[in-house]
Design a protein around this motif. Structure first.
Motif, PDB file in Angstrom:
ATOM      1  N   THR A   1       0.880  -1.151   0.170  1.00 14.70           N
ATOM      2  CA  THR A   1      -0.062  -0.007  -0.053  1.00 14.70           C
ATOM      3  C   THR A   1       0.772   1.239   0.037  1.00 14.70           C
ATOM      4  O   THR A   1       0.704   2.308  -0.733  1.00 14.70           O
ATOM      5  CB  THR A   1      -0.879   0.066   1.209  1.00 14.70           C
ATOM      6  N   ASP A   2       1.903   1.368   0.923  1.00 18.28           N
ATOM      7  CA  ASP A   2       2.716   2.508   0.851  1.00 18.28           C
ATOM      8  C   ASP A   2       3.436   2.495  -0.556  1.00 18.28           C
ATOM      9  O   ASP A   2       3.672   3.739  -1.114  1.00 18.28           O
ATOM     10  CB  ASP A   2       4.028   2.213   1.979  1.00 18.28           C
ATOM     11  N   GLN A   3       3.907   1.419  -1.045  1.00 20.36           N
ATOM     12  CA  GLN A   3       4.350   1.655  -2.593  1.00 20.36           C
ATOM     13  C   GLN A   3       3.537   2.345  -3.669  1.00 20.36           C
ATOM     14  O   GLN A   3       3.955   3.089  -4.335  1.00 20.36           O
ATOM     15  CB  GLN A   3       5.097   0.132  -2.802  1.00 20.36           C
TER      16      GLN A   3
ATOM     17  N   LEU B   1       3.448   6.133  -2.652  1.00 22.03           N
ATOM     18  CA  LEU B   1       4.508   6.534  -3.216  1.00 22.03           C
ATOM     19  C   LEU B   1       4.650   6.760  -4.693  1.00 22.03           C
ATOM     20  O   LEU B   1       4.650   8.006  -5.301  1.00 22.03           O
ATOM     21  CB  LEU B   1       5.763   5.901  -2.833  1.00 22.03           C
ATOM     22  N   THR B   2       4.295   5.921  -5.466  1.00 17.70           N
ATOM     23  CA  THR B   2       4.053   5.809  -7.076  1.00 17.70           C
ATOM     24  C   THR B   2       3.035   6.852  -7.489  1.00 17.70           C
ATOM     25  O   THR B   2       3.280   7.540  -8.361  1.00 17.70           O
ATOM     26  CB  THR B   2       3.746   4.449  -7.565  1.00 17.70           C
ATOM     27  N   MET B   3       1.970   6.880  -6.679  1.00 16.50           N
ATOM     28  CA  MET B   3       0.838   7.786  -7.013  1.00 16.50           C
ATOM     29  C   MET B   3       1.290   9.278  -6.872  1.00 16.50           C
ATOM     30  O   MET B   3       0.950   9.919  -7.507  1.00 16.50           O
ATOM     31  CB  MET B   3      -0.427   7.480  -6.347  1.00 16.50           C
ATOM     32  N   LEU B   4       1.746   9.260  -5.876  1.00 11.53           N
ATOM     33  CA  LEU B   4       2.304  10.937  -5.235  1.00 11.53           C
ATOM     34  C   LEU B   4       3.329  11.230  -6.387  1.00 11.53           C
ATOM     35  O   LEU B   4       3.522  12.386  -6.807  1.00 11.53           O
ATOM     36  CB  LEU B   4       2.985  10.727  -3.906  1.00 11.53           C
ATOM     37  N   GLU B   5       4.005  10.480  -6.949  1.00 12.09           N
ATOM     38  CA  GLU B   5       5.157  10.917  -7.862  1.00 12.09           C
ATOM     39  C   GLU B   5       4.641  11.296  -9.016  1.00 12.09           C
ATOM     40  O   GLU B   5       4.939  12.024  -9.798  1.00 12.09           O
ATOM     41  CB  GLU B   5       6.053   9.742  -8.249  1.00 12.09           C
TER      42      GLU B   5
ATOM     43  N   ALA C   1      -7.856  12.214  -2.421  1.00 15.49           N
ATOM     44  CA  ALA C   1      -8.893  11.337  -2.726  1.00 15.49           C
ATOM     45  C   ALA C   1      -8.420  10.182  -3.801  1.00 15.49           C
ATOM     46  O   ALA C   1      -9.077   8.928  -3.622  1.00 15.49           O
ATOM     47  CB  ALA C   1     -10.021  12.129  -3.346  1.00 15.49           C
ATOM     48  N   GLN C   2      -7.674  10.492  -4.514  1.00 15.98           N
ATOM     49  CA  GLN C   2      -7.251   9.443  -5.622  1.00 15.98           C
ATOM     50  C   GLN C   2      -6.508   8.460  -4.990  1.00 15.98           C
ATOM     51  O   GLN C   2      -6.508   7.143  -5.224  1.00 15.98           O
ATOM     52  CB  GLN C   2      -6.210   9.871  -6.675  1.00 15.98           C
ATOM     53  N   LEU C   3      -5.594   8.745  -3.893  1.00 18.84           N
ATOM     54  CA  LEU C   3      -4.826   7.763  -3.097  1.00 18.84           C
ATOM     55  C   LEU C   3      -5.972   6.648  -2.635  1.00 18.84           C
ATOM     56  O   LEU C   3      -5.611   5.615  -2.363  1.00 18.84           O
ATOM     57  CB  LEU C   3      -3.916   8.248  -2.232  1.00 18.84           C
ATOM     58  N   ALA C   4      -6.680   7.440  -1.910  1.00 20.39           N
ATOM     59  CA  ALA C   4      -7.962   6.647  -1.110  1.00 20.39           C
ATOM     60  C   ALA C   4      -8.427   5.792  -1.949  1.00 20.39           C
ATOM     61  O   ALA C   4      -8.543   4.325  -1.650  1.00 20.39           O
ATOM     62  CB  ALA C   4      -8.802   7.568  -0.437  1.00 20.39           C
ATOM     63  N   GLN C   5      -8.909   5.972  -3.209  1.00 17.91           N
ATOM     64  CA  GLN C   5      -9.788   5.192  -4.089  1.00 17.91           C
ATOM     65  C   GLN C   5      -8.909   4.063  -4.570  1.00 17.91           C
ATOM     66  O   GLN C   5      -9.253   3.005  -4.619  1.00 17.91           O
ATOM     67  CB  GLN C   5     -10.371   6.124  -5.240  1.00 17.91           C
ATOM     68  N   ALA C   6      -7.666   4.286  -5.035  1.00 15.26           N
ATOM     69  CA  ALA C   6      -6.623   3.203  -5.631  1.00 15.26           C
ATOM     70  C   ALA C   6      -6.348   2.336  -4.458  1.00 15.26           C
ATOM     71  O   ALA C   6      -6.082   1.189  -4.883  1.00 15.26           O
ATOM     72  CB  ALA C   6      -5.553   3.974  -6.130  1.00 15.26           C
ATOM     73  N   THR C   7      -6.154   2.699  -3.098  1.00 13.80           N
ATOM     74  CA  THR C   7      -5.589   1.730  -2.081  1.00 13.80           C
ATOM     75  C   THR C   7      -6.852   1.326  -1.348  1.00 13.80           C
ATOM     76  O   THR C   7      -6.494   0.207  -0.442  1.00 13.80           O
ATOM     77  CB  THR C   7      -4.648   2.252  -1.300  1.00 13.80           C
ATOM     78  N   GLY C   8      -8.183   1.564  -1.524  1.00 11.30           N
ATOM     79  CA  GLY C   8      -9.162   0.863  -0.904  1.00 11.30           C
ATOM     80  C   GLY C   8      -9.294   1.632   0.748  1.00 11.30           C
ATOM     81  O   GLY C   8      -9.905   1.028   1.504  1.00 11.30           O
ATOM     82  N   LEU C   9      -8.582   2.788   0.915  1.00 11.78           N
ATOM     83  CA  LEU C   9      -8.493   3.356   2.228  1.00 11.78           C
ATOM     84  C   LEU C   9      -9.351   4.663   2.335  1.00 11.78           C
ATOM     85  O   LEU C   9     -10.057   4.857   1.336  1.00 11.78           O
ATOM     86  CB  LEU C   9      -6.858   3.799   2.558  1.00 11.78           C
ATOM     87  N   SER C  10      -9.837   4.922   3.367  1.00 16.65           N
ATOM     88  CA  SER C  10     -10.527   6.192   3.591  1.00 16.65           C
ATOM     89  C   SER C  10      -9.489   7.551   3.163  1.00 16.65           C
ATOM     90  O   SER C  10      -8.286   7.183   3.229  1.00 16.65           O
ATOM     91  CB  SER C  10     -11.192   6.399   4.970  1.00 16.65           C
ATOM     92  N   VAL C  11     -10.115   8.387   3.019  1.00 19.76           N
ATOM     93  CA  VAL C  11      -9.193   9.617   2.882  1.00 19.76           C
ATOM     94  C   VAL C  11      -8.526   9.995   3.977  1.00 19.76           C
ATOM     95  O   VAL C  11      -7.140  10.402   3.941  1.00 19.76           O
ATOM     96  CB  VAL C  11      -9.883  10.834   2.208  1.00 19.76           C
ATOM     97  N   SER C  12      -8.747   9.805   5.164  1.00 20.87           N
ATOM     98  CA  SER C  12      -8.029  10.329   6.494  1.00 20.87           C
ATOM     99  C   SER C  12      -7.100   8.931   6.623  1.00 20.87           C
ATOM    100  O   SER C  12      -5.896   9.462   7.033  1.00 20.87           O
ATOM    101  CB  SER C  12      -9.017  10.452   7.507  1.00 20.87           C
TER     102      SER C  12
END
Length: 142
Positions: free
Chosen positions: A7-9, A12-16, A22-33
């Motif tokens: 999930t961290d990987q 990191l890839t998406m932040l790059e 919101a995109q990170l949350a959707q792609a990882t299945g996590l809540s925004v928080s």
């Protein structure tokens, strides 16, 4: 030190690629928080070193970029070169490299005349020889 999980990987890839929380949350299945908490933990661990704005240098008025290979004339002074060049306007970065030259600078200036003036300033500041390669086009930069 805690290992970086899948999930961290992904984060990191998406932040790059400049993803939003919101995109990170959707792609990882996590809540925004929860995604934000993961990002903050990566920041605190020093894995995320910072964030930057991507600037159109031509519109900024600095259309000329170049690589400047720097070779010391006196190798006993080699270690002081980066510190002496660090705050010169127009020098974007300084890399220590294996072989000759000792350093490669990335420079950005407004005109060929400004490039010549910058090279002259480098020569007045440190005892080096230089070789300059103008950058014509950047296809990608990560």
């Amino acid at each position: 030190m805690t290992a970086i999980d899948e999930t961290d990987q992904r984060i990191l890839t998406m932040l790059e690629a400049d993803a939003t929380l919101a995109q990170l949350a959707q792609a990882t299945g996590l809540s925004v928080s929860a995604a934000q908490s993961r990002v903050q933990k990566l920041e605190k661990r020093g894995i995320i070193k910072g964030y930057k704005a991507i600037i159109d240098q031509e519109q900024r008025g600095l259309p000329i970029s170049a690589f400047v290979n720097v070779t010391p004339l006196d190798y006993s002074a080699e270690s002081s070169i980066p510190d002496k060049l660090n705050n010169i306007d127009g020098i974007v970065s300084c890399y220590s490299v294996a072989g000759a030259p000792s350093f490669v600078l990335v420079v950005r200036v407004a005109s060929p005349t400004a490039l010549e003036e910058l090279l002259n300033l480098i020569h007045r500041t440190v005892p080096v020889s230089t070789e300059t390669t103008m950058i014509l086009q950047t296809y990608f930069a990560h």
